[in-house]
Design an enzyme around this catalytic site. Structure first.
Site, PDB file in Angstrom:
ATOM      1  N   GLU A  60      52.563  53.569  68.567  1.00 49.19           N
ATOM      2  CA  GLU A  60      51.909  52.470  67.844  1.00 49.19           C
ATOM      3  C   GLU A  60      52.820  51.247  67.823  1.00 49.19           C
ATOM      4  OE1 GLU A  60      48.727  52.151  66.798  1.00 49.19           O
ATOM      5  OE2 GLU A  60      49.628  50.180  66.796  1.00 49.19           O
TER       6      GLU A  60
ATOM      7  N   LYS B 281      58.444  53.086  73.465  1.00 50.07           N
ATOM      8  CA  LYS B 281      58.369  52.689  72.051  1.00 50.07           C
ATOM      9  C   LYS B 281      59.774  52.461  71.484  1.00 50.07           C
ATOM     10  CE  LYS B 281      57.145  52.119  67.838  1.00 50.07           C
ATOM     11  NZ  LYS B 281      56.528  50.920  67.326  1.00 50.07           N
TER      12      LYS B 281
ATOM     13  N   CYS C 165      61.295  51.229  60.699  1.00 51.77           N
ATOM     14  CA  CYS C 165      61.345  51.622  62.115  1.00 51.77           C
ATOM     15  C   CYS C 165      62.593  51.180  62.873  1.00 51.77           C
ATOM     16  CB  CYS C 165      60.114  51.085  62.834  1.00 51.77           C
ATOM     17  SG  CYS C 165      58.617  51.914  62.293  1.00 51.77           S
TER      18      CYS C 165
HETATM   19  N1  LIG Z   1      54.896  52.021  59.546  1.00 49.23           N
HETATM   20  C1  LIG Z   1      54.798  51.392  60.702  1.00 49.23           C
HETATM   21  O1  LIG Z   1      54.634  50.176  60.774  1.00 49.23           O
HETATM   22  C2  LIG Z   1      54.882  52.151  61.997  1.00 49.23           C
HETATM   23  C3  LIG Z   1      54.654  51.466  63.196  1.00 49.23           C
HETATM   24  C4  LIG Z   1      54.740  52.160  64.380  1.00 49.23           C
HETATM   25  C5  LIG Z   1      55.064  53.503  64.362  1.00 49.23           C
HETATM   26  N2  LIG Z   1      55.290  54.138  63.196  1.00 49.23           N
HETATM   27  C6  LIG Z   1      55.634  55.559  63.225  1.00 49.23           C
HETATM   28  O2  LIG Z   1      54.569  56.296  62.644  1.00 49.23           O
HETATM   29  C7  LIG Z   1      55.094  57.446  61.970  1.00 49.23           C
HETATM   30  C8  LIG Z   1      54.611  57.458  60.521  1.00 49.23           C
HETATM   31  O3  LIG Z   1      55.105  56.287  59.877  1.00 49.23           O
HETATM   32  P1  LIG Z   1      54.594  55.838  58.445  1.00 49.23           P
HETATM   33  O4  LIG Z   1      55.271  54.561  58.141  1.00 49.23           O
HETATM   34  O5  LIG Z   1      53.098  55.903  58.390  1.00 49.23           O
HETATM   35  O6  LIG Z   1      55.198  57.050  57.542  1.00 49.23           O
HETATM   36  P2  LIG Z   1      54.801  57.491  56.077  1.00 49.23           P
HETATM   37  O7  LIG Z   1      55.958  58.289  55.592  1.00 49.23           O
HETATM   38  O8  LIG Z   1      54.307  56.324  55.291  1.00 49.23           O
HETATM   39  O9  LIG Z   1      53.541  58.464  56.261  1.00 49.23           O
HETATM   40  C9  LIG Z   1      53.608  59.750  56.798  1.00 49.23           C
HETATM   41  C10 LIG Z   1      52.597  60.646  56.077  1.00 49.23           C
HETATM   42  O10 LIG Z   1      52.577  61.913  56.725  1.00 49.23           O
HETATM   43  C11 LIG Z   1      52.284  62.900  55.724  1.00 49.23           C
HETATM   44  N3  LIG Z   1      52.658  64.212  56.221  1.00 49.23           N
HETATM   45  C12 LIG Z   1      53.894  64.703  56.475  1.00 49.23           C
HETATM   46  N4  LIG Z   1      53.813  65.960  56.959  1.00 49.23           N
HETATM   47  C13 LIG Z   1      52.508  66.274  57.018  1.00 49.23           C
HETATM   48  C14 LIG Z   1      51.804  67.433  57.465  1.00 49.23           C
HETATM   49  N5  LIG Z   1      52.430  68.490  57.946  1.00 49.23           N
HETATM   50  N6  LIG Z   1      50.453  67.425  57.396  1.00 49.23           N
HETATM   51  C15 LIG Z   1      49.804  66.334  56.914  1.00 49.23           C
HETATM   52  N7  LIG Z   1      50.428  65.207  56.507  1.00 49.23           N
HETATM   53  C16 LIG Z   1      51.747  65.185  56.552  1.00 49.23           C
HETATM   54  C17 LIG Z   1      53.116  62.440  54.539  1.00 49.23           C
HETATM   55  O11 LIG Z   1      52.635  63.010  53.357  1.00 49.23           O
HETATM   56  C18 LIG Z   1      52.936  60.910  54.606  1.00 49.23           C
HETATM   57  O12 LIG Z   1      51.861  60.487  53.797  1.00 49.23           O
HETATM   58  C19 LIG Z   1      56.621  57.377  62.128  1.00 49.23           C
HETATM   59  O13 LIG Z   1      56.988  58.145  63.248  1.00 49.23           O
HETATM   60  C20 LIG Z   1      56.851  55.914  62.413  1.00 49.23           C
HETATM   61  O14 LIG Z   1      58.045  55.704  63.147  1.00 49.23           O
HETATM   62  C21 LIG Z   1      55.185  53.498  61.997  1.00 49.23           C
END
Ligand SMILES: NC(=O)c1ccc[n+]([C@@H]2O[C@H](COP(=O)([O-])OP(=O)(O)OC[C@H]3O[C@@H](n4cnc5c(N)ncnc54)[C@H](O)[C@@H]3O)[C@@H](O)[C@H]2O)c1
Length: 451
Positions: free
Chosen positions: A144, A203, A259
């Site tokens: 993403e 990424k 990130c």
């Molecule tokens: N936040 C951003 O802008 C962004 C952009 C690009 C990529 N990413 C990537 O996306 C991923 C997630 O980032 P985020 O910021 O959304 O993280 P976050 O911590 O806000 O959300 C992750 C969610 O996953 C849930 N979770 C964990 N284990 C689980 C399981 N086994 N089953 C169901 N749910 C589960 C958690 O409860 C949490 O709500 C990361 O790898 C991050 O690097 C994030």
């Protein structure tokens, strides 16, 4: 997922999370209570939720009934054991893969949406293949690239969508299945198809390059302060070169967000793992300059306030890591606050989207990582106050530090603020957001970054 649901009314999208409160908040009738603030997101969720977007904690049911499963769980930096402080912690990814293998009763396409180290797809594939039911799974990488603060606009019109997969006939079929989802609103020429390793590594590379640009201009800002050059003028001069381009050249107190740091550490760890110390050191410096920049900013405040901030009131405008988000993870404000608190400052914070509970959680999290801080945390945290009103937060301050580039800060009545603060009246503009000359005319002493 909300945008996919909006753009593809014929696809049923179910978002599942083990965090019950989060799911309850996503289902909240009042979209002001959604757990994530992003311009335009509430409207998207509201429309899609009335039709084909569902939020649930029933993970097993969602696995059983879905054809495509996006794994989007958190991948934080490891805080224990091998690779502590560097490698990505993949335990949540592994748990998801095991649960899918256990629960699925037909073939699935599993999409890595989380940011992952190169070759993670191999581990996911190994776990999925070891199911006793003879099922077959295709693993795709679809990182993403959205930026927080502009997430909805970025998803509506992405520069590109990247899909990596196995180059076998089954892999290519899976790539096509995911491509056809995005093709509902993204022109096909913007949907790039690669092998899975290139997609995973792209990424990490994209985030490393973006963060490197910020550290590059920030390193020059330090030289500007010594020489009388103005970093914003330099950014404009070099950004006009089409080979360099104008974006991501804004000098600041340093980058934050969940990130950049995590992904670069992960890249550095991978390079070390593969025996490439020169490459690892090169990227490590991007983080080093970022830490230096945050430290420099805090030190400038202390130096300017006659070498101590003990008992002085420093007002923070902004706590989020950037404007238009309520995300505070790795925000520069947290680190600057920590340095000033150690010098016994009182910190008075106003952020339009961040509340006191979040600020205290951020400092708790810092204490978990930092043994020095944890020892004195309770005493220092008593010196943090959080306000709903910016003018109250700045009243009687010894200095104002601007940490987040919220647009509304430019619109404040700075003449009124000047009347209320102690003199000499300092503004430390960590984002070069405010009109320096206008504030100086009012009477403020303004110190920006590299100007
Ligand atoms: N936040 C951003 O802008 C962004 C952009 C690009 C990529 N990413 C990537 O996306 C991923 C997630 O980032 P985020 O910021 O959304 O993280 P976050 O911590 O806000 O959300 C992750 C969610 O996953 C849930 N979770 C964990 N284990 C689980 C399981 N086994 N089953 C169901 N749910 C589960 C958690 O409860 C949490 O709500 C990361 O790898 C991050 O690097 C994030």
């Amino acid at each position: 997922m909300a945008v996919i649901a909006l753009k593809c009314p014929h696809i049923r999208v179910t978002v599942v999370d083990v965090n019950q409160q989060r799911i309850a908040d996503w289902n909240d009738e009042n979209t002001d209570n959604l757990p994530v603030y992003e311009p335009g997101l509430a409207e998207v969720v509201k429309e899609a939720r009335s039709r084909n977007l569902f939020f649930s904690t029933d993970v097993n049911e969602a696995i059983r009934t879905s054809e495509l499963i996006f794994i989007s769980v958190n991948t934080p930096t490891k805080t224990y054991g091998v690779g502590k402080g560097m490698a990505a912690d993949l335990k949540y990814i592994e748990l998801c893969a095991r649960q899918i293998a256990d629960v699925a009763d037909n073939n699935k396409i599993v999409v890595e949406k989380s940011t992952l180290p190169v070759r993670t797809a191999q581990s996911i594939q190994t776990i999925l293949s070891n199911n006793a039911k003879g099922l077959s799974f295709q693993v795709l990488s679809n990182p993403e690239f959205l930026a927080e603060g502009t997430a909805v606009a970025d998803l509506f019109e992405p520069d590109r969508v990247l899909i990596g997969g196995d180059q076998s006939p089954e892999g290519l079929e899976a790539i096509e299945a995911l491509t056809s989802v995005y093709a509902n609103w993204v022109p096909r020429e913007r949907i790039l198809q690669t092998n899975v390793w290139s997609s995973e590594l792209s990424k990490l590379t994209a985030n490393a390059f973006l963060a490197q640009r910020i550290s590059s201009i920030n390193s020059i800002s330090a030289l500007c302060e010594k020489t009388g050059a103005n970093v914003d003028e330099i950014a404009r001069a070099i950004g006009s070169d089409s080979r360099i381009g104008p974006k991501f050249l804004k000098a600041s107190v340093g980058f934050g967000g969940s990130c950049f740091q995590k992904d670069i550490m992960n890249l550095v760890y991978l390079c070390r793992h593969f025996g490439l110390p020169e490459v690892a050191n090169y990227w490590q410096e991007v983080i080093h300059i970022n830490d230096y920049q945050k430290h420099r900013f805090a030190k400038q405040i202390i130096d300017s306030l006659f070498n101590t901030v003990s008992g002085k009131k420093i007002s923070f405008l902004g706590w989020a890591f950037k404007k238009d988000t309520n995300d505070t993870r790795e925000s520069a404000a947290i680190y600057v606050a920590w340095e000033l608190l150690q010098d016994q400052a009182e910190i008075h914070v106003f952020d339009p989207r961040v509340d006191k509970e979040q600020i205290l959680r951020d400092l708790d999290y810092l204490a978990e990582q930092n043994i020095e801080f944890s020892k004195i945390k309770d005493k220092l945290i008593a010196n943090i106050r959080v306000y709903d009103n910016p003018y109250e937060a700045m009243d009687d301050a010894h200095a104002i530090a601007l940490l987040t580039e919220w647009d509304e800060f430019k619109e404040y009545d700075w003449t009124r603020i000047y009347k209320g603060v102690k003199k000499p009246a300092f503004v430390f503009d960590g984002r070069n957001l405010l009109n320096k000359e206008a504030l100086e005319t009012i009477g403020f002493e303004v110190k920006g970054i590299g100007r």
